[in-house]
Motif scaffolding. Structure first.
Motif, PDB file in Angstrom:
ATOM      1  N   GLY A 111      49.839 -36.674  17.458  1.00  9.00           N
ATOM      2  CA  GLY A 111      49.675 -36.497  16.024  1.00  9.00           C
ATOM      3  C   GLY A 111      48.224 -36.695  15.607  1.00  9.00           C
ATOM      4  N   GLY A 112      47.953 -36.369  14.354  1.00  6.42           N
ATOM      5  CA  GLY A 112      46.598 -36.536  13.847  1.00  6.42           C
ATOM      6  C   GLY A 112      46.396 -35.775  12.566  1.00  6.42           C
ATOM      7  N   THR A 159      55.089 -40.222  15.310  1.00  4.53           N
ATOM      8  CA  THR A 159      53.650 -39.957  15.287  1.00  4.53           C
ATOM      9  C   THR A 159      53.318 -39.221  13.991  1.00  4.53           C
ATOM     10  N   GLN A 160      52.255 -39.648  13.338  1.00  5.51           N
ATOM     11  CA  GLN A 160      51.900 -39.095  12.034  1.00  5.51           C
ATOM     12  C   GLN A 160      51.139 -37.782  12.197  1.00  5.51           C
ATOM     13  N   VAL A 161      51.575 -36.791  11.458  1.00  9.80           N
ATOM     14  CA  VAL A 161      50.863 -35.512  11.359  1.00  9.80           C
ATOM     15  C   VAL A 161      50.451 -35.325   9.901  1.00  9.80           C
ATOM     16  N   THR A 162      49.170 -35.124   9.687  1.00  6.38           N
ATOM     17  CA  THR A 162      48.656 -34.899   8.347  1.00  6.38           C
ATOM     18  C   THR A 162      47.893 -33.583   8.320  1.00  6.38           C
ATOM     19  N   VAL A 163      48.298 -32.705   7.411  1.00 11.71           N
ATOM     20  CA  VAL A 163      47.672 -31.395   7.278  1.00 11.71           C
ATOM     21  C   VAL A 163      46.954 -31.348   5.937  1.00 11.71           C
ATOM     22  N   THR A 216      53.062 -32.048   6.644  1.00  6.73           N
ATOM     23  CA  THR A 216      52.668 -33.447   6.749  1.00  6.73           C
ATOM     24  C   THR A 216      53.895 -34.340   6.748  1.00  6.73           C
ATOM     25  N   ALA A 217      54.001 -35.193   7.767  1.00  3.18           N
ATOM     26  CA  ALA A 217      55.173 -36.060   7.928  1.00  3.18           C
ATOM     27  C   ALA A 217      54.965 -36.930   9.164  1.00  3.18           C
ATOM     28  N   VAL A 218      55.856 -37.878   9.330  1.00  2.00           N
ATOM     29  CA  VAL A 218      55.973 -38.576  10.611  1.00  2.00           C
ATOM     30  C   VAL A 218      56.979 -37.793  11.452  1.00  2.00           C
ATOM     31  N   TYR A 219      56.565 -37.457  12.653  1.00  2.66           N
ATOM     32  CA  TYR A 219      57.402 -36.670  13.553  1.00  2.66           C
ATOM     33  C   TYR A 219      57.992 -37.599  14.610  1.00  2.66           C
ATOM     34  N   TYR A 220      59.298 -37.467  14.783  1.00  2.00           N
ATOM     35  CA  TYR A 220      60.033 -38.294  15.723  1.00  2.00           C
ATOM     36  C   TYR A 220      60.730 -37.412  16.754  1.00  2.00           C
ATOM     37  N   CYS A 221      60.781 -37.875  17.977  1.00  2.00           N
ATOM     38  CA  CYS A 221      61.666 -37.233  18.934  1.00  2.00           C
ATOM     39  C   CYS A 221      62.867 -38.135  19.163  1.00  2.00           C
TER      40      CYS A 221
END
Length: 120
Positions: free
Chosen positions: A9-10, A114-118, A91-96
């Protein structure tokens, strides 16, 4: 017991790409389905994509179809989420999560996210 660890993420600009990884420790049974979800604070968790461990057959959520691709590497016990043409609304926290019994959108074990920010 299965432990899942997400990474990748990032922060990325709109239109960019990211590739998330989910490394699993412990045995993944052939009946399992590996799922990706995402969640924004205050909103319901959303199903993103799934891959069947045994044969690699995938399901992708409507909101990301055509932009996101899920895959797995059986030898490395790892699932990937390739995210292209990213939008601010991604943009969200992504979980598996893994469903031992093979349910698309199901979950028996979760990663930490993991955080994804767009950015726009």
């Amino acid at each position: 017991q299965v432990q899942l660890v997400e990474s990748g993420g990032g922060l990325v600009q709109a239109g960019g790409s990211l590739k998330l990884s989910c490394a699993a420790s412990g045995r993944i049974f052939s009946s399992a389905v590996m799922n990706w979800f995402r969640q924004v604070p205050g909103k319901e968790r959303e199903f993103v994509a799934a891959v069947r461990w045994s044969n690699g057959v995938t399901n992708v959520g409507v909101s990301v179809r055509g932009r996101f691709t899920i895959s797995r590497d059986v030898a490395k016990n790892t699932v990937f989420l390739q995210m292209n043409s990213l939008k601010p609304e991604d943009t969200a926290v992504y979980y598996c999560a893994v469903s031992k019994s093979g349910v698309v959108g199901g979950s028996d074990y979760w990663g930490q996210g993991t955080q994804v920010t767009v950015s726009s």
